[in-house]
Design a protein around this motif. Structure first.
Motif, PDB file in Angstrom:
ATOM      1  N   PRO A   1      -2.979  -3.357 -10.968  1.00  0.00           N
ATOM      2  CA  PRO A   1      -3.863  -2.668 -11.911  1.00  0.00           C
ATOM      3  C   PRO A   1      -3.063  -1.630 -12.683  1.00  0.00           C
ATOM      4  O   PRO A   1      -2.091  -1.081 -12.186  1.00  0.00           O
ATOM      5  CB  PRO A   1      -4.912  -1.999 -11.008  1.00  0.00           C
ATOM      6  CG  PRO A   1      -4.274  -1.937  -9.667  1.00  0.00           C
ATOM      7  CD  PRO A   1      -3.292  -3.044  -9.587  1.00  0.00           C
TER       8      PRO A   1
ATOM      9  N   ALA B   1       0.831  -1.208   0.000  1.00  0.00           N
ATOM     10  CA  ALA B   1       0.000   0.000   0.000  1.00  0.00           C
ATOM     11  C   ALA B   1       0.863   1.255   0.000  1.00  0.00           C
ATOM     12  O   ALA B   1       0.550   2.232  -0.702  1.00  0.00           O
ATOM     13  CB  ALA B   1      -0.943  -0.004   1.205  1.00  0.00           C
TER      14      ALA B   1
ATOM     15  N   HIS C   1      -5.461  -7.713  -1.706  1.00  0.00           N
ATOM     16  CA  HIS C   1      -5.951  -9.019  -1.245  1.00  0.00           C
ATOM     17  C   HIS C   1      -5.116 -10.151  -1.845  1.00  0.00           C
ATOM     18  O   HIS C   1      -4.790 -11.124  -1.169  1.00  0.00           O
ATOM     19  CB  HIS C   1      -7.419  -9.221  -1.590  1.00  0.00           C
ATOM     20  CG  HIS C   1      -8.359  -8.441  -0.730  1.00  0.00           C
ATOM     21  ND1 HIS C   1      -8.466  -8.632   0.631  1.00  0.00           N
ATOM     22  CD2 HIS C   1      -9.229  -7.457  -1.036  1.00  0.00           C
ATOM     23  CE1 HIS C   1      -9.356  -7.795   1.133  1.00  0.00           C
ATOM     24  NE2 HIS C   1      -9.830  -7.065   0.137  1.00  0.00           N
TER      25      HIS C   1
ATOM     26  N   CYS D   1      -8.136  -3.205  -1.739  1.00  0.00           N
ATOM     27  CA  CYS D   1      -8.304  -3.432  -3.180  1.00  0.00           C
ATOM     28  C   CYS D   1      -7.978  -4.893  -3.538  1.00  0.00           C
ATOM     29  O   CYS D   1      -7.369  -5.626  -2.755  1.00  0.00           O
ATOM     30  CB  CYS D   1      -7.441  -2.469  -3.986  1.00  0.00           C
ATOM     31  SG  CYS D   1      -5.679  -2.820  -3.942  1.00  0.00           S
ATOM     32  N   ASP D   2      -8.384  -5.312  -4.730  1.00  0.00           N
ATOM     33  CA  ASP D   2      -8.169  -6.692  -5.169  1.00  0.00           C
ATOM     34  C   ASP D   2      -6.692  -7.063  -5.187  1.00  0.00           C
ATOM     35  O   ASP D   2      -6.318  -8.165  -4.781  1.00  0.00           O
ATOM     36  CB  ASP D   2      -8.771  -6.922  -6.553  1.00  0.00           C
ATOM     37  CG  ASP D   2     -10.286  -6.924  -6.542  1.00  0.00           C
ATOM     38  OD1 ASP D   2     -10.875  -7.059  -5.444  1.00  0.00           O
ATOM     39  OD2 ASP D   2     -10.886  -6.789  -7.626  1.00  0.00           O
TER      40      ASP D   2
ATOM     41  N   LEU E   1      -2.265   2.252  -3.416  1.00  0.00           N
ATOM     42  CA  LEU E   1      -3.545   1.547  -3.501  1.00  0.00           C
ATOM     43  C   LEU E   1      -4.045   1.234  -2.096  1.00  0.00           C
ATOM     44  O   LEU E   1      -3.248   1.017  -1.181  1.00  0.00           O
ATOM     45  CB  LEU E   1      -3.393   0.256  -4.304  1.00  0.00           C
ATOM     46  CG  LEU E   1      -3.044   0.448  -5.783  1.00  0.00           C
ATOM     47  CD1 LEU E   1      -2.649  -0.880  -6.415  1.00  0.00           C
ATOM     48  CD2 LEU E   1      -4.210   1.065  -6.529  1.00  0.00           C
ATOM     49  N   PRO E   2      -5.359   1.187  -1.895  1.00  0.00           N
ATOM     50  CA  PRO E   2      -5.888   0.904  -0.550  1.00  0.00           C
ATOM     51  C   PRO E   2      -5.669  -0.551  -0.144  1.00  0.00           C
ATOM     52  O   PRO E   2      -5.558  -1.441  -0.989  1.00  0.00           O
ATOM     53  CB  PRO E   2      -7.381   1.211  -0.694  1.00  0.00           C
ATOM     54  CG  PRO E   2      -7.670   1.086  -2.141  1.00  0.00           C
ATOM     55  CD  PRO E   2      -6.412   1.454  -2.875  1.00  0.00           C
ATOM     56  N   HIS E   3      -5.639  -0.775   1.164  1.00  0.00           N
ATOM     57  CA  HIS E   3      -5.469  -2.123   1.715  1.00  0.00           C
ATOM     58  C   HIS E   3      -6.572  -3.073   1.254  1.00  0.00           C
ATOM     59  O   HIS E   3      -6.361  -4.278   1.179  1.00  0.00           O
ATOM     60  CB  HIS E   3      -5.471  -2.087   3.246  1.00  0.00           C
ATOM     61  CG  HIS E   3      -4.229  -1.540   3.837  1.00  0.00           C
ATOM     62  ND1 HIS E   3      -4.003  -0.193   3.960  1.00  0.00           N
ATOM     63  CD2 HIS E   3      -3.140  -2.155   4.339  1.00  0.00           C
ATOM     64  CE1 HIS E   3      -2.831   0.001   4.524  1.00  0.00           C
ATOM     65  NE2 HIS E   3      -2.277  -1.166   4.764  1.00  0.00           N
TER      66      HIS E   3
END
Length: 156
Positions: free
Chosen positions: A152, A40, A53, A49-50, A45-47
């Motif tokens: 992404p 992150a 994960h 997000c795909d 990117l947020p914790h």
């Protein structure tokens, strides 16, 4: 746990972190949390997000396998996270090194998992969530199982 970051060194990836954990269940759980935290920070990117994960799942499975099948008592596992400068396809690479080069992971395509319902499917999950994965033995004392998780595009 020890930590080393090598970003900015000549020839180094954009981001490169090495973490050492005890070869215990607690060490394996910590790898998952710290890998997502580092991911992150690097990507923005947020914790939740795909991709985060996927990083959590892959790191957790590789670390759990290292502790369960590749760890000798009193020996640490090493987790290396790499985010290349500009790869052809944006990925984060996760490497987990343990002390049992004689115990190579069984590829999930080699046959059905064991009948025991609570184990034996971790590398199948890694194969699903990682773009690529593999195993390397570089010396008589360690092996590294690695996986690359797609990011992404474009990464913020």
């Amino acid at each position: 746990m020890t930590h080393r970051q090598t970003a900015g060194e000549p020839g180094a990836p954009a981001h490169h972190t090495i973490l050492r954990f005890s070869g215990t269940g607690r060490g394996a759980r910590l790898t998952r949390r710290l890998a997502v935290q580092q991911f992150a920070e690097w990507t923005g990117l947020p914790h939740g997000c795909d991709a985060a994960h996927a990083v959590a799942l892959v790191t957790g499975e590789l670390a759990a396998n290292a502790v369960t099948h590749g760890s000798l008592p009193g020996r640490d596992i090493r987790v290396t996270l790499l985010l290349p400068h500009r790869p052809p396809e944006p990925v984060v690479r996760i490497e987990v090194t343990d002390t049992r080069p004689d115990r190579l992971p069984r590829h999930p395509a080699a046959g059905p998992p064991p009948a025991e319902p609570t184990s034996g499917r971790g590398l199948l999950l890694v194969a699903v969530y990682a773009r690529r994965w593999g195993c390397e033995v570089h010396d008589a004392y360690t092996k590294t199982v690695w996986a690359e998780v797609a990011l992404p595009t474009p990464v913020p």
